[in-house]
Scaffold this motif. Structure first.
Motif, PDB file in Angstrom:
ATOM      1  N   GLU A 170       0.627  -1.195   0.023  1.00  0.00           N
ATOM      2  CA  GLU A 170       0.025   0.206   0.405  1.00  0.00           C
ATOM      3  C   GLU A 170       0.948   1.618  -0.441  1.00  0.00           C
ATOM      4  O   GLU A 170       0.325   2.045  -0.973  1.00  0.00           O
ATOM      5  N   TYR A 171       1.708   1.288   0.736  1.00  0.00           N
ATOM      6  CA  TYR A 171       2.776   2.508   1.196  1.00  0.00           C
ATOM      7  C   TYR A 171       4.329   2.142   0.423  1.00  0.00           C
ATOM      8  O   TYR A 171       4.552   3.437  -0.532  1.00  0.00           O
ATOM      9  N   LYS A 183      -0.396   8.871  -1.778  1.00  0.00           N
ATOM     10  CA  LYS A 183      -0.292   7.578  -1.512  1.00  0.00           C
ATOM     11  C   LYS A 183       0.903   8.676   0.453  1.00  0.00           C
ATOM     12  O   LYS A 183       0.617   8.326   1.514  1.00  0.00           O
TER      13      LYS A 183
END
Length: 187
Positions: A170-171, A183
């Motif tokens: 996700e990051y 993000k």
């Protein structure tokens, strides 16, 4: 809110003194309600002398125990006689079976990037410690990768950033590989 905190500031701007001042205030508040609370500060060996010197100079009323050296007393019941116990990441790894049996008021990690590797013995040791509050101090919370944040924030607030696999996808991948500025802002 019961959340742990991170004091990420450049070297030399007073993280040690700010932390000692906070612990002095905690002691003063505890005296009003007649409770005793002991806090643990874990750091690299090279910083022990500095913490002892700064505590003596700026917070002389705080009782400080240096839990270091070959002949240290491993009876953690003795910690209750002190406001602060300072130790190293190495001693924490070695003494974890004893240390995890004491409930600290604060656990503070100085140079917290030392636990950036979640598979390291240091990370696993500090994660098993128990306390009411947690704080990490670092001049460089991100040394090599955005991934360095996951272990530090997981120590502070378990589950906040999800699993390591989720955080990486996700990051870390989004920010470092795809340069996703949204993000980065969200993180």
């Amino acid at each position: 809110l019961g959340l742990g905190g991170i004091l990420a500031d450049d070297m030399g701007l007073g993280k040690t003194i700010q932390t000692l001042a906070m612990l002095q205030k905690v002691k003063e508040d505890d005296q009003l309600v007649q409770t005793q609370s002991t806090s643990l500060i874990v750091m690299p060996t090279s910083l022990i002398y500095n913490w002892l010197t700064e505590a003596k100079k700026f917070t002389p009323k705080l009782k400080v125990l240096s839990h270091t050296g070959t002949y240290r007393n491993k009876d953690v019941a003795n910690f209750a006689n002190y406001d602060i116990v300072i130790t190293t990441y190495g001693v924490t790894r070695v003494d974890i079976d004893e240390l995890k049996n004491f409930y600290f008021n604060y656990i503070i990690l100085d140079e917290s990037q030392n636990i950036k590797n979640p598979s390291s013995k240091s990370f696993k040791a500090v994660r098993s410690l128990k306390s009411k509050h947690k704080l990490v101090l670092s001049g460089t919370p991100v040394e090599n990768s955005v991934g360095d944040l996951w272990s530090q924030l997981t120590f502070l607030n378990p589950g906040l950033l999800g699993t390591q696999a989720f955080f990486n996808e996700e990051y870390v991948q989004a920010i470092e590989k795809r340069k996703d500025e949204e993000k980065a802002r969200k993180l």
